[in-house]
Scaffold this motif. Structure first.
Motif, short mmCIF file in Angstrom:
data_model
loop_
_atom_site.label_atom_id
_atom_site.label_comp_id
_atom_site.label_asym_id
_atom_site.label_seq_id
_atom_site.Cartn_x
_atom_site.Cartn_y
_atom_site.Cartn_z
N MET A 85 0.83 -1.21 0.00
CA MET A 85 0.00 0.00 0.00
C MET A 85 0.86 1.26 0.00
N ARG A 86 2.05 1.17 0.58
CA ARG A 86 2.96 2.31 0.53
C ARG A 86 3.38 2.60 -0.92
N VAL A 87 3.57 1.54 -1.69
CA VAL A 87 3.90 1.70 -3.11
C VAL A 87 2.77 2.43 -3.83
N VAL A 88 1.53 2.04 -3.54
CA VAL A 88 0.36 2.68 -4.17
C VAL A 88 0.28 4.15 -3.80
N LEU A 89 0.41 4.47 -2.51
CA LEU A 89 0.32 5.87 -2.07
C LEU A 89 1.49 6.71 -2.60
N ASN A 90 2.67 6.11 -2.66
CA ASN A 90 3.81 6.83 -3.23
C ASN A 90 3.54 7.21 -4.68
N GLN A 91 2.86 6.33 -5.40
CA GLN A 91 2.55 6.62 -6.79
C GLN A 91 1.53 7.75 -6.89
N PHE A 92 0.54 7.74 -6.01
CA PHE A 92 -0.46 8.82 -6.01
C PHE A 92 0.21 10.17 -5.76
N VAL A 93 1.07 10.22 -4.73
CA VAL A 93 1.71 11.48 -4.36
C VAL A 93 2.69 11.91 -5.44
N SER A 94 3.43 10.95 -5.98
CA SER A 94 4.38 11.27 -7.05
C SER A 94 3.67 11.86 -8.26
N ASN A 95 2.54 11.28 -8.65
CA ASN A 95 1.76 11.82 -9.77
C ASN A 95 1.21 13.20 -9.45
N ALA A 96 0.74 13.37 -8.20
CA ALA A 96 0.18 14.66 -7.81
C ALA A 96 1.23 15.77 -7.91
N ILE A 97 2.45 15.46 -7.47
CA ILE A 97 3.52 16.46 -7.56
C ILE A 97 3.91 16.70 -9.01
N LYS A 98 4.03 15.63 -9.77
CA LYS A 98 4.47 15.73 -11.16
C LYS A 98 3.53 16.59 -11.99
N TYR A 99 2.21 16.41 -11.77
CA TYR A 99 1.24 17.11 -12.61
C TYR A 99 0.65 18.35 -11.94
N SER A 100 1.20 18.73 -10.77
CA SER A 100 0.76 19.97 -10.11
C SER A 100 1.83 21.03 -10.09
N LYS A 101 3.10 20.63 -10.21
CA LYS A 101 4.19 21.58 -10.02
C LYS A 101 4.23 22.67 -11.08
N SER A 102 3.67 22.40 -12.26
CA SER A 102 3.71 23.41 -13.31
C SER A 102 2.66 24.51 -13.11
N LYS A 103 1.66 24.26 -12.25
CA LYS A 103 0.64 25.28 -12.00
C LYS A 103 1.16 26.30 -10.98
N PRO A 104 0.94 27.58 -11.22
CA PRO A 104 1.44 28.60 -10.29
C PRO A 104 0.63 28.64 -9.00
N GLY A 105 1.25 29.18 -7.95
CA GLY A 105 0.55 29.36 -6.69
C GLY A 105 0.53 28.11 -5.83
N ALA A 106 -0.16 28.23 -4.69
CA ALA A 106 -0.25 27.12 -3.74
C ALA A 106 -1.30 26.11 -4.20
#
Length: 367
Positions: A242-263
Motif C-alpha cells: 500500500m505504501r507503493v500505491v500511495l507513493n505513486q499517487f503522491v508522485s503523480n500529484a507532484i508531477k502534474y501539479s508543479k507546473s501550476k502557479p501558486g499554492a
C-alpha cells in the motif's frame, strides 16, 4: 513409433487374438468330444470347416479394422515426427473409434490450455521487456542531467554557497528520479511472485499517509503543494504494497501539479466503515485528465497528453497501483476534471483479502 502401423495394430489387439484362439479351440474341442460320443451326428469335416471359417472371419475383421484405422496410425506417426511443432496434435483427424474421439478431445483441450498459457507468458515477457527498455530510456535523462551539472560545476569552480546549494539540490532531484524508477522496476518484477511477499494485517491508514507525506515533504515544499489529511481508519492490507500505491499517487500529484502557479492542495480523506473496511481518497489540484483518456489510465505504458508533456512518465505507475490493489482485493477508481485535478480512491475490502489468503494456502498445499 519405429514399428509399422500393421505391427502396432496387431500388437494392440494381441489379447483379442488370444481370446479368439481360445474360443475357436474350445468350440472345436467340444465338437470333437461330441464326435467321439456320437460319430454319426458330427463328422471331422464339419469341425475343419468351423475352424477355417472362424479363422477366416477373424482375419477379415482384423483387415477391415486395420483399413479403417490405417490413416489414423499414419497421422499419429507423422505428428510424433513433427518435433517442436506446437500444432502437431491437430494434424490427427482420421478418428474412428469412440476411444480415439475421447483422446482427441483431451488433446485438443490440453493444446488449447497450453496455447493460452504460452500466450499469457509471451504477453508478460513482452510487457516486461518493453518496460525494461522504457526504463533504460528514462534512466538516460537523469544520468545526462547529472553529467551536465557536474561539467558546469567543474567549469565554474570555485562555486559560491548559493551555486553549491543549487547544484546539490539538482543532483538530489535526479537521484530521487532514479530511485523512484528503480523501485518501480523492482516492484513490477515482484508482481509475478506477489503472494510470496505478502503480509496482511490491520494497519492504521492515517499513519501510513503521514509516513508517505514525510517522504515527499521536500518536493511538496519546493512546488508549493500543501498536504492535508482528514479522518482516521484501520484496514486489513499489506503495509509495504500500500505504501507503493500511495507513493505513486503522491508522485503523480507532484508531477502534474508543479507546473501550476501558486499554492496547491493535496487532500487525503480516510472514511472508516463499521465492518472493518474503509475508503481512502487522494485529491490533487493538478492539470487533471481528459475524459477520453480516463478509460485507459490503468493500461500499461499509457502516458496520455500530460505524460508526454511532462516527459517523466513511463505509463507504468497507475498500472502497478491497479495491479497491487486487485491482488490485495481492494478496488481502485479514479475521477478527474481537466484543469482542476484528479481524485484516486482505494476501497478496502476485507473479503477480498480472505479470498486471496485462501487461494495462497491452496497453492501452497498443492505444491
Amino acid at each position: 513409433m519405429k514399428s509399422s502401423s500393421a505391427i502396432l495394430f496387431l500388437r494392440d489387439r494381441l489379447s483379442y487374438l488370444i481370446l479368439c484362439g481360445i474360443i475357436i479351440g474350445l468350440g472345436a474341442g467340444l465338437m470333437m468330444l461330441e464326435h467321439a460320443h456320437y460319430p454319426q451326428m458330427i463328422n471331422t469335416g464339419t469341425i475343419s470347416y468351423f475352424v477355417v471359417l472362424a479363422l477366416l472371419f477373424t482375419c477379415l475383421w482384423l483387415v477391415i479394422k486395420y483399413i479403417r484405422q490405417k490413416a489414423y496410425y499414419k497421422e499419429l506417426k507423422h505428428a510424433i515426427e513433427m518435433t517442436g511443432d506446437l500444432h502437431a496434435t491437430t494434424t490427427v483427424q482420421s478418428i474412428v473409434t469412440m476411444e480415439q474421439q475421447l483422446v482427441a478431445r483431451v488433446l485438443e483441450q490440453q493444446h488449447s490450455a497450453y496455447l493460452n498459457e504460452l500466450g499469457t507468458y509471451r504477453r508478460q515477457q513482452e510487457l516486461h521487456n518493453h518496460f525494461v527498455l522504457q526504463w533504460v530510456h528514462q534512466m538516460k535523462t537523469p544520468v545526462s542531467v547529472i553529467d551536465m551539472l557536474v561539467q558546469e560545476a567543474l567549469q565554474q569552480l570555485p562555486l559560491t554557497k548559493d551555486e553549491q546549494k543549487r547544484f546539490m539540490v539538482s543532483m538530489q532531484d535526479e537521484a530521487d528520479r532514479m530511485t523512484r524508477s528503480l523501485e518501480m522496476l523492482l516492484y513490477t518484477a515482484r508482481l509475478d511472485k506477489f503472494e510470496m511477499d505478502l503480509h496482511i494485517r490491520s494497519i492504521p491508514i492515517h499513519d501510513l499517509i503521514r509516513s508517505v507525506i514525510n517522504a515527499h515533504k521536500r518536493l511538496c515544499i519546493r512546488h508549493s503543494i500543501f498536504p492535508q489529511m482528514e479522518g482516521e481508519a484501520w484496514a486489513q492490507t499489506d503495509e509495504k504494497w500500500m505504501r507503493v500505491v500511495l507513493n505513486q499517487f503522491v508522485s503523480n500529484a507532484i508531477k502534474y501539479s508543479k507546473s501550476k502557479p501558486g499554492a496547491k492542495k493535496l487532500v487525503f480523506r480516510v472514511e472508516p466503515n463499521g465492518d472493518g473496511s474503509g475508503k481512502l481518497s487522494v485529491t490533487d489540484e493538478g492539470c487533471g485528465i481528459a475524459p477520453y483518456e480516463m478509460p485507459r489510465i490503468f493500461d500499461p505504458f499509457f502516458t496520455g497528453e500530460n505524460g508526454r508533456t511532462a516527459g517523466e512518465s513511463t505509463g507504468m505507475g497507475l498500472y502497478l497501483a491497479k495491479q497491487i490493489c486487485n491482488r490485495l482485493g481492494h478496488v481502485l477508481s479514479a475521477e478527474s476534471e481537466l484543469g482542476a485535478g484528479t481524485t484516486m480512491t482505494v476501497t478496502f475490502n476485507p473479503g477480498g483479502i480472505h479470498i486471496l489468503g485462501s487461494k495462497a494456502d491452496m497453492d501452497k498445499r498443492a505444491k
